[in-house]
Design a protein around this motif. Structure first.
Motif, PDB file in Angstrom:
ATOM      1  N   SER A 100       0.819  -1.225   0.000  1.00 49.83           N
ATOM      2  CA  SER A 100       0.000   0.000   0.000  1.00 49.83           C
ATOM      3  C   SER A 100       0.850   1.272   0.000  1.00 49.83           C
ATOM      4  CB  SER A 100      -0.989  -0.005   1.161  1.00 49.83           C
ATOM      5  OG  SER A 100      -0.284  -0.238   2.358  1.00 49.83           O
ATOM      6  N   ASN A 101       1.994   1.257   0.661  1.00 53.91           N
ATOM      7  CA  ASN A 101       2.847   2.449   0.642  1.00 53.91           C
ATOM      8  C   ASN A 101       4.284   2.088   0.257  1.00 53.91           C
ATOM      9  OD1 ASN A 101       4.284   4.783   1.045  1.00 53.91           O
ATOM     10  ND2 ASN A 101       3.117   5.378   2.875  1.00 53.91           N
ATOM     11  N   PRO A 102       4.548   2.027  -1.063  1.00 54.04           N
ATOM     12  CA  PRO A 102       5.855   1.553  -1.536  1.00 54.04           C
ATOM     13  C   PRO A 102       7.035   2.336  -0.964  1.00 54.04           C
ATOM     14  CG  PRO A 102       4.343   1.774  -3.373  1.00 54.04           C
ATOM     15  CD  PRO A 102       3.648   2.342  -2.175  1.00 54.04           C
ATOM     16  N   LEU A 103       6.882   3.654  -0.776  1.00 55.42           N
ATOM     17  CA  LEU A 103       8.023   4.450  -0.305  1.00 55.42           C
ATOM     18  C   LEU A 103       8.439   4.046   1.108  1.00 55.42           C
ATOM     19  CD1 LEU A 103       7.083   7.991  -1.674  1.00 55.42           C
ATOM     20  CD2 LEU A 103       8.918   6.486  -2.499  1.00 55.42           C
ATOM     21  N   GLU A 104       7.446   3.735   1.937  1.00 53.47           N
ATOM     22  CA  GLU A 104       7.771   3.330   3.313  1.00 53.47           C
ATOM     23  C   GLU A 104       8.214   1.884   3.387  1.00 53.47           C
ATOM     24  OE1 GLU A 104       4.690   4.320   6.121  1.00 53.47           O
ATOM     25  OE2 GLU A 104       4.881   6.437   5.551  1.00 53.47           O
ATOM     26  N   HIS A 105       7.815   1.125   2.394  1.00 53.03           N
ATOM     27  CA  HIS A 105       8.140  -0.311   2.371  1.00 53.03           C
ATOM     28  C   HIS A 105       9.623  -0.550   2.054  1.00 53.03           C
ATOM     29  CE1 HIS A 105       7.045  -4.537   1.919  1.00 53.03           C
ATOM     30  NE2 HIS A 105       7.782  -4.573   0.821  1.00 53.03           N
ATOM     31  N   GLN A 167       0.320   6.733 -11.553  1.00 54.11           N
ATOM     32  CA  GLN A 167       0.976   7.397 -10.420  1.00 54.11           C
ATOM     33  C   GLN A 167       2.335   7.977 -10.808  1.00 54.11           C
ATOM     34  OE1 GLN A 167       0.060   5.346  -6.524  1.00 54.11           O
ATOM     35  NE2 GLN A 167       0.021   3.574  -7.871  1.00 54.11           N
ATOM     36  N   LEU A 170       4.483   9.337  -7.747  1.00 54.16           N
ATOM     37  CA  LEU A 170       5.079   8.268  -6.945  1.00 54.16           C
ATOM     38  C   LEU A 170       6.184   7.573  -7.754  1.00 54.16           C
ATOM     39  CD1 LEU A 170       5.193   6.464  -4.467  1.00 54.16           C
ATOM     40  CD2 LEU A 170       3.205   5.197  -5.327  1.00 54.16           C
ATOM     41  N   LYS A 173       9.344   9.504  -7.523  1.00 57.88           N
ATOM     42  CA  LYS A 173      10.018   9.343  -6.218  1.00 57.88           C
ATOM     43  C   LYS A 173      10.743   8.004  -6.146  1.00 57.88           C
ATOM     44  CE  LYS A 173       7.225  12.467  -3.495  1.00 57.88           C
ATOM     45  NZ  LYS A 173       5.811  12.552  -3.136  1.00 57.88           N
TER      46      LYS A 173
END
Ligand code: CP3
Length: 341
Positions: A100-105, A167, A170, A173
């Motif tokens: 759900s949140n690739p950047l935090e993953h 996206q 995203l 990023k």
């Protein structure tokens, strides 16, 4: 000293240098023998073994350059994704399309690559001096596509393409994150001893070129800048880039690797005289026979007699089941033909 580096630097040599993408793999009987004992991952992860495999094609095929035995998917691994190399190809435990949140993953950690720098140092202690070692990593679109999609059984990456269209912010990023760790990785490969560096954008053709140019080409240029700042030649392989090839001049790379769909003589006219070219034999030709291979190789004589900033290679990697004798035949032919230079 090295026909490969001399050619890249623009020195006129009596023949084109030759190496093959994926030369250190299943085309070699010596590699297949090792694979009876070790998995692909074991060969990659153990520096002594990776060094040994890297140099097999130098001995067995007589190529003019070695390429590090590793894979482009070590970058996703260093960013915290679990990748397994099975007999059917690479498998991601949890691709980004399921997150759900690739950047935090993601948790990039460049210390993951230490075993690769060790392999580079061992290779440099044992390789012939006149055969340079090529380092590499995957280019941002190709790496990101695998990270999102996971598997690539149909080579179309439908979920990855959808993700990029839906996206773009995203995507930008994530591209920045890939670029940052790739720059560290490239720099350290060079410090460890690679003498040329190739960026593999195997899936450049996935998305429309205008989107590629906006979202991904600047990332390629950033990695290229890091490599070129060290004085190391930067090779770029934008497979399937289509008419985007017109932009692949010396501002992008020192050498551009051309796929087999393109007419390499035509490409030279499109990209100007400054950039080096590499390519572009159809790898499936090596599945035929020496007489058919010879017929096609002869069509390069005219180009190669005038064109001295050219490295002979395939338009993509050597295919599984390629007979070793055919690969060796092509390399010997390139090395002994009369190039009329
Ligand atoms: O070129 C070389 O000989 C150096 C080593 C190298 C490998 N992979 C070894 C490998 C390089 C430069 C790569 C790059 C790579 N890896 C790319 C970009 C270039 C290309 O050829 O398309 C991509 C897309 C990958 C990801 C990857 N690794 C796939 C899709 C696969 C499975 C399909 C296949 O060709 O086997 C791999 C596995 C892999 N990487 C093997 C090798 C020698 C096969 C391992 C084995 O079964 O023994």
């Amino acid at each position: 000293m090295s026909i490969f580096l001399d050619t890249v630097k623009g020195k006129k040599c009596e023949r084109p240098p030759v190496w093959f993408m994926r030369q250190a793999g299943r085309v070699l009987p010596s590699y297949l023998k090792l694979r009876e004992t070790y998995t692909f991952s074991e060969l990659m992860l153990e520096p002594e073994l990776a060094a040994k495999v890297t140099l097999l094609p130098v001995d067995d095929l007589g190529v003019d350059a070695a390429i590090l035995f590793s894979d482009i998917l070590v970058v996703p691994q260093a960013m915290g994704l679990k990748v397994e190399f099975s007999d059917k190809g690479p498998r991601f435990e949890k691709p980004l399309k399921e997150v759900s949140n690739p950047l935090e993953h993601l948790h990039p950690d460049a210390s993951f690559f230490e075993y690769i720098y060790k392999a580079i140092k061992i290779i440099n202690e044992s390789k012939p001096k006149e055969v340079p070692l090529i380092g590499f990593c995957g280019a941002p679109l190709t790496v990101l596509s695998y990270m999102i999609q996971g598997l690539s059984s149909n080579h179309e990456f439908p979920d990855a393409t959808k993700f990029i269209f839906e996206q773009p912010e995203l995507t930008a990023k994530l591209v920045d994150m890939i670029v940052e760790i790739s720059q560290v990785y490239a720099q350290k490969q060079i410090e460890s001893g690679v003498e040329a560096f190739q960026l593999f954008e195997t899936h450049a053709g996935l998305i429309p070129y205008p989107i590629y140019k906006k979202l991904f080409l600047p990332a390629v240029e950033k990695i290229g800048k890091t490599v070129r700042a060290t004085g190391t030649p930067f090779f770029f392989f934008p497979k399937g880039i289509g008419n985007g090839i017109v932009d692949m001049n010396h501002n992008i790379a020192d050498v551009v690797s051309i796929d087999w769909q393109a007419d390499i003589a035509q490409v030279r006219k499109q990209v100007g005289t400054e950039v080096g070219l590499q390519g572009n034999l159809d790898p499936r030709l090596l599945l035929t026979s020496p007489s058919v291979i010879k017929r096609e190789l002869e069509t390069y004589i005219d180009f190669g007699s005038k064109e001295t900033k050219w490295i002979f290679n395939l338009g993509h990697g050597v295919l599984p089941n390629t007979p070793f004798e055919n690969a060796k035949y092509a390399i010997d032919w390139i090395k002994t033909a009369n190039w009329k230079r």
